[in-house]
Design an enzyme around this catalytic site. Sequence first.
Site, PDB file in Angstrom:
ATOM      1  N   GLN B 184     153.543  23.685  68.680  1.00  0.00           N
ATOM      2  CA  GLN B 184     154.640  22.815  68.226  1.00  0.00           C
ATOM      3  C   GLN B 184     154.187  21.364  68.109  1.00  0.00           C
ATOM      4  O   GLN B 184     154.726  20.613  67.301  1.00  0.00           O
ATOM      5  CB  GLN B 184     155.835  22.902  69.186  1.00  0.00           C
ATOM      6  CG  GLN B 184     156.593  24.211  69.117  1.00  0.00           C
ATOM      7  CD  GLN B 184     156.127  25.193  70.170  1.00  0.00           C
ATOM      8  OE1 GLN B 184     155.009  25.087  70.685  1.00  0.00           O
ATOM      9  NE2 GLN B 184     156.962  26.164  70.486  1.00  0.00           N
ATOM     10  N   ASP B 225     163.933  21.258  78.998  1.00  0.00           N
ATOM     11  CA  ASP B 225     164.818  22.374  78.672  1.00  0.00           C
ATOM     12  C   ASP B 225     165.909  22.553  79.714  1.00  0.00           C
ATOM     13  O   ASP B 225     166.961  23.117  79.440  1.00  0.00           O
ATOM     14  CB  ASP B 225     164.005  23.660  78.505  1.00  0.00           C
ATOM     15  CG  ASP B 225     163.141  23.583  77.254  1.00  0.00           C
ATOM     16  OD1 ASP B 225     162.034  23.020  77.330  1.00  0.00           O
ATOM     17  OD2 ASP B 225     163.602  24.036  76.191  1.00  0.00           O
TER      18      ASP B 225
END
Lengths: 329, 329
Positions: B184, B225
């Site tokens: 990513q 997260d």
Amino acid sequence: MRTIDWVDGAVEIIDQTALPEHTRVLRLSTVDELVDAIRRLAVRGAPALGVAGALGVALAARQYPDQARLAAAVEAVRTARPTAVNLARGANRAAARLARGRDAVLAEALRVRDEEIARSAAQARLGADLVTELCGPAPRLLTHCNTGALAAVVGGTALSVVAELHRRGALRGVVASETRPLLQGARLTAWELRQLGVPFQLAVDSAGPFLMARGEVDAVILGADRICANGDVVNKVGTYAHALGAARAGIPFLVVAPESTVDTATAEGAAVPIEDRGRDEVLHFHGARTAPDGVDAVNPAFDVTPHDLVTAIVTDQRVIRLDKGDALA
Amino acid sequence: MRTIDWVDGAVEIIDQTALPEHTRVLRLSTVDELVDAIRRLAVRGAPALGVAGALGVALAARQYPDQARLAAAVEAVRTARPTAVNLARGANRAAARLARGRDAVLAEALRVRDEEIARSAAQARLGADLVTELCGPAPRLLTHCNTGALAAVVGGTALSVVAELHRRGALRGVVASETRPLLQGARLTAWELRQLGVPFQLAVDSAGPFLMARGEVDAVILGADRICANGDVVNKVGTYAHALGAARAGIPFLVVAPESTVDTATAEGAAVPIEDRGRDEVLHFHGARTAPDGVDAVNPAFDVTPHDLVTAIVTDQRVIRLDKGDALA
């Protein structure tokens, strides 16, 4: 099968850029071919580089009767890569015999090779004894990069300890980090571990410290490209992050390397030139692009692990318990 | 362009598996399609997952008049991935309106979307102020994974701070770690940084701590997260290793995330389920194998950074200086 050897007047290596798909032997008859093979990591690993350096000088002694060109060729071998001390040291040992003629040079180079072969077995024994002492009878070990037979001539360094523990029935399993950018862990260590029959799992490099924090690793064991006088360890990039993880998790961090990797002439890690191998290795992944065109990258091939993070260094001759205040010199 | 949105009765996302080669919009008209997109990371990033969860329930409310099937569909959305708290939280918010009918559900889902949009700008301002306070006028920042517009709806979290600093002329440059296994950083963050005009270099994940030790990074800034009650940060695997490196180097370690990521109902990181995404991600990239056939891998997608390694958490509403003893609750 030897990773590197002298065969009928030339150097032969197993081409490590072709593994694991192809087991291909490259025959290197000139200094230029050898230097190119070193630079593109067709031969790699500190012990193997020591042998490559010595055999490279033997090649040079045969190729260049002219003194000036010979000296330039020896220098090209010695400096083909900057970080592992073994390369320059192997080249220097062979070059010290140049005045006695090319046969004397070759004889010394073959001694360098034979010494590395003998060292591997000694490291395996000492290292396996230490792991059992520190971790008990069934440890789970994490290793980084490739330190097996492919990094030496036969056997290896840290991976020879893994193999010895497996032979003794004293190993539960291994986590091998894939070792970006060139994936020596995924390509080479995985290949060797499977041949050895050792149970193992691959992991991305950045997972190691977390696996340690979760209690899934009992010790880290890996090699070195140069060990400085103060115990600082220069090794494949990612070694330092694993050392930080081991220290935080309170598990042993063990470095296995032959005495030829110990460089007491270099005071500390900050004095070692760290090779930057350029952006292409980062921007490509096994033939696929990882990032858009034109992106820049920083790519140190090695890092420095400060000596206070190292539990012990195992060589072919001794165990240096840095955690107990042992000194190298 | 929004990473995720509600368009004419369906969810539209930018397919993040196709970037940077292709900018492709996927139209997701069913819960199954949305859940599949979440699982294969076509939409990812904690804030974007919160919106996906809410819009997924809006889709379910239209698709399933039957109560039992509706409940099953909502549960499928809520549990499509386990680690980011935003997904379940977004789904729960929309699901709380189910009794009022599908239009009420959709209205709530669009509020979740709009709140995330507003939060991004607030985080950018607070985060940029903090970076300047801690690091001076021209810092070099290291970031991990992707926390830009692609991880949110617009703007982003940590990368919105980078963008804001760049707009202010208060940023020297960025190191973006590639973020294996799915890259990513190399694929998405590099793409966004180039669009922003921010000077940057990619690095393999394991190089970060060494670059910090060499003095080439002034602070680490990344997303989360899930942030637990005690300040433990659950984020993309590799975050913990970077935190260890920052602590050892004595540089700030900054986490930027919306309040929707703060989960005070979870006491600590050890209580958070860590998704293992299986071996295929480790063994493949873009069709290329990284290791021989049949090799096993361990693949935690996230790790836990203990709160004592975190300098500060920046949300859209506040700066929590963990290094000064601030508490989240």
